[in-house]
Design an enzyme around this catalytic site. Structure first.
Site, PDB file in Angstrom:
ATOM      1  N   ARG B  30     -19.898  17.598  31.367  1.00 50.10           N
ATOM      2  CA  ARG B  30     -19.763  18.391  30.139  1.00 50.10           C
ATOM      3  C   ARG B  30     -18.293  18.454  29.717  1.00 50.10           C
ATOM      4  O   ARG B  30     -17.969  18.330  28.536  1.00 50.10           O
ATOM      5  CB  ARG B  30     -20.274  19.829  30.363  1.00 50.10           C
ATOM      6  CG  ARG B  30     -21.783  19.981  30.227  1.00 50.10           C
ATOM      7  CD  ARG B  30     -22.166  21.459  30.213  1.00 50.10           C
ATOM      8  NE  ARG B  30     -23.603  21.661  30.043  1.00 50.10           N
ATOM      9  CZ  ARG B  30     -24.255  21.592  28.887  1.00 50.10           C
ATOM     10  NH1 ARG B  30     -23.595  21.321  27.775  1.00 50.10           N
ATOM     11  NH2 ARG B  30     -25.554  21.789  28.835  1.00 50.10           N
ATOM     12  N   ARG B  31     -17.393  18.658  30.708  1.00 46.76           N
ATOM     13  CA  ARG B  31     -15.970  18.725  30.381  1.00 46.76           C
ATOM     14  C   ARG B  31     -15.449  17.381  29.929  1.00 46.76           C
ATOM     15  O   ARG B  31     -14.771  17.269  28.907  1.00 46.76           O
ATOM     16  CB  ARG B  31     -15.174  19.195  31.608  1.00 46.76           C
ATOM     17  CG  ARG B  31     -15.358  20.687  31.816  1.00 46.76           C
ATOM     18  CD  ARG B  31     -14.359  21.291  32.764  1.00 46.76           C
ATOM     19  NE  ARG B  31     -14.784  22.662  33.048  1.00 46.76           N
ATOM     20  CZ  ARG B  31     -14.826  23.224  34.232  1.00 46.76           C
ATOM     21  NH1 ARG B  31     -14.399  22.559  35.285  1.00 46.76           N
ATOM     22  NH2 ARG B  31     -15.260  24.464  34.383  1.00 46.76           N
ATOM     23  N   ARG B  51     -29.749  13.880  32.425  1.00 47.69           N
ATOM     24  CA  ARG B  51     -31.152  13.570  32.720  1.00 47.69           C
ATOM     25  C   ARG B  51     -31.357  13.343  34.216  1.00 47.69           C
ATOM     26  O   ARG B  51     -32.407  13.673  34.767  1.00 47.69           O
ATOM     27  CB  ARG B  51     -31.615  12.330  31.940  1.00 47.69           C
ATOM     28  CG  ARG B  51     -31.868  12.560  30.456  1.00 47.69           C
ATOM     29  CD  ARG B  51     -32.964  13.540  30.163  1.00 47.69           C
ATOM     30  NE  ARG B  51     -34.194  13.244  30.890  1.00 47.69           N
ATOM     31  CZ  ARG B  51     -35.159  14.121  31.102  1.00 47.69           C
ATOM     32  NH1 ARG B  51     -35.062  15.344  30.655  1.00 47.69           N
ATOM     33  NH2 ARG B  51     -36.234  13.780  31.768  1.00 47.69           N
ATOM     34  N   GLN B  53     -29.798  14.817  36.636  1.00 37.91           N
ATOM     35  CA  GLN B  53     -29.863  16.120  37.297  1.00 37.91           C
ATOM     36  C   GLN B  53     -31.207  16.793  37.002  1.00 37.91           C
ATOM     37  O   GLN B  53     -31.842  17.339  37.903  1.00 37.91           O
ATOM     38  CB  GLN B  53     -28.695  17.001  36.816  1.00 37.91           C
ATOM     39  CG  GLN B  53     -28.536  18.288  37.607  1.00 37.91           C
ATOM     40  CD  GLN B  53     -29.042  19.487  36.819  1.00 37.91           C
ATOM     41  OE1 GLN B  53     -29.158  19.441  35.602  1.00 37.91           O
ATOM     42  NE2 GLN B  53     -29.359  20.557  37.521  1.00 37.91           N
ATOM     43  N   PHE B  94     -29.057   9.451  41.600  1.00 36.63           N
ATOM     44  CA  PHE B  94     -28.170  10.190  40.709  1.00 36.63           C
ATOM     45  C   PHE B  94     -26.974   9.332  40.299  1.00 36.63           C
ATOM     46  O   PHE B  94     -26.641   9.232  39.114  1.00 36.63           O
ATOM     47  CB  PHE B  94     -27.689  11.476  41.390  1.00 36.63           C
ATOM     48  CG  PHE B  94     -26.897  12.369  40.484  1.00 36.63           C
ATOM     49  CD1 PHE B  94     -27.531  13.268  39.650  1.00 36.63           C
ATOM     50  CD2 PHE B  94     -25.513  12.294  40.439  1.00 36.63           C
ATOM     51  CE1 PHE B  94     -26.815  14.081  38.799  1.00 36.63           C
ATOM     52  CE2 PHE B  94     -24.782  13.106  39.588  1.00 36.63           C
ATOM     53  CZ  PHE B  94     -25.434  14.006  38.765  1.00 36.63           C
ATOM     54  N   ARG B 104     -30.943   3.175  37.885  1.00 35.39           N
ATOM     55  CA  ARG B 104     -31.682   4.276  38.486  1.00 35.39           C
ATOM     56  C   ARG B 104     -32.997   3.771  39.080  1.00 35.39           C
ATOM     57  O   ARG B 104     -33.631   4.476  39.880  1.00 35.39           O
ATOM     58  CB  ARG B 104     -31.970   5.363  37.436  1.00 35.39           C
ATOM     59  CG  ARG B 104     -33.234   5.136  36.616  1.00 35.39           C
ATOM     60  CD  ARG B 104     -33.404   6.151  35.529  1.00 35.39           C
ATOM     61  NE  ARG B 104     -34.748   6.117  34.957  1.00 35.39           N
ATOM     62  CZ  ARG B 104     -35.218   5.123  34.192  1.00 35.39           C
ATOM     63  NH1 ARG B 104     -34.477   4.076  33.907  1.00 35.39           N
ATOM     64  NH2 ARG B 104     -36.465   5.193  33.708  1.00 35.39           N
TER      65      ARG B 104
END
Lengths: 140, 140, 140
Positions: B30-31, B51, B53, B94, B104
């Site tokens: 996010r940061r 997604r 997480q 992850f 993934r």
């Protein structure tokens, strides 16, 4: 031996009721801001309530896991007391986040702190059983 | 009798720590990509971490359920070993998903395989107890 | 004493299988409507399937908690029967929501009703243990 887990059961049930309450708040916010399912986008006021509920829901299984681990492997009363603090902090978080993204921060840090304490207690209790069973050493 | 569940408790606690780690990765993303709460949309790099997480979080209760069912009804050591494999596969998933949607896939299939093994062990253990208790037949 | 929890284990395992089934339905819907991960937006048909699975997933930990609380503190058979009703209602909810947002409502209310019954049974059972242990009064 149900009395050995009844406080954990009580906190679990209160947690379920709190989650049900958060769900009802989202339904109310959907009506207030006219956001019909399956949509989850809307004005920031709606999205904050929605995200607050999602966040509480995501952490609920983690919370239950450490509540029961710390209660069974460390001490039921201590775990239940931490659990009540956690549920109270979640209540503050939900209403803080509903007001503004900023107001979610203080209860979020408090929440996280309580969770880490419960993780620590669980680790101590589990370590004690592991060491005393597999190494036959009683560390207490 | 805590030693009959202490390995399950250990894997559960490691699972909680892994989920906490994934949450911190989302906060970091996010940061890095400037996506402030309550928004969850952003560049694909952010959305993949987000997604990843979410997916791990969605499966966490299923994982805990089959970990404890297979550990209690089948065999604690086997269940805990499968649990460790699952947590390792989730770690790969992850970080694979964080790189690309393609990366993934391999750990996702491995994950699913371990989960199905634990479902199978749980089913065997539960069936054994059901049959020996209700039909009074000992199938082993 | 595994026979005291084997019905709860059975319902839990069936619940895990149901959740796995819902996940596979979302994967199928992703293919059908060409919505590639990590995206979760698409035509309303896709979004309804996606939201149906999310909703079932969100409630799964609450369901497991009250299933085991009511089964351990009240009565295993009654709790397991309610649990089977809940899983059936979730199946109807998922397929109703996949058809239209309107068709999710009837099974949603039924779901909620069963969940409240299990919450009530859990509360009764827990209250009985609390009162008889801490007040040394046997209310039955």
């Amino acid at each position: 031996m149900l009395h050995n887990i009844v406080l954990l059961g009580t906190v679990t049930l209160l947690g379920v009721l709190e989650q049900a309450y958060f769900s009802l708040q989202v339904i109310a916010a959907r009506r207030k801001y006219s956001v019909s399912p399956p949509s989850t986008s809307g004005p920031p006021e709606f999205e904050r309530v929605f995200r607050a509920q999602i966040n509480c829901t995501e952490y609920f299984p983690l919370f239950l896991a450490v509540l029961w681990l710390s209660g069974i492997f460390f001490h039921q009363g201590t775990a239940a007391a931490c659990g009540m603090l956690y549920l109270y902090a979640r209540y503050c978080y939900f209403h803080g986040y509903s007001r503004s993204a900023q107001d979610r921060l203080a209860p979020m840090y408090f929440n996280a702190g309580v969770l880490w304490v419960m993780i620590g207690l669980s680790a101590l209790g589990i370590l004690h059983v592991l060491v005393s069973h597999y190494l036959e050493v009683d560390i207490l």
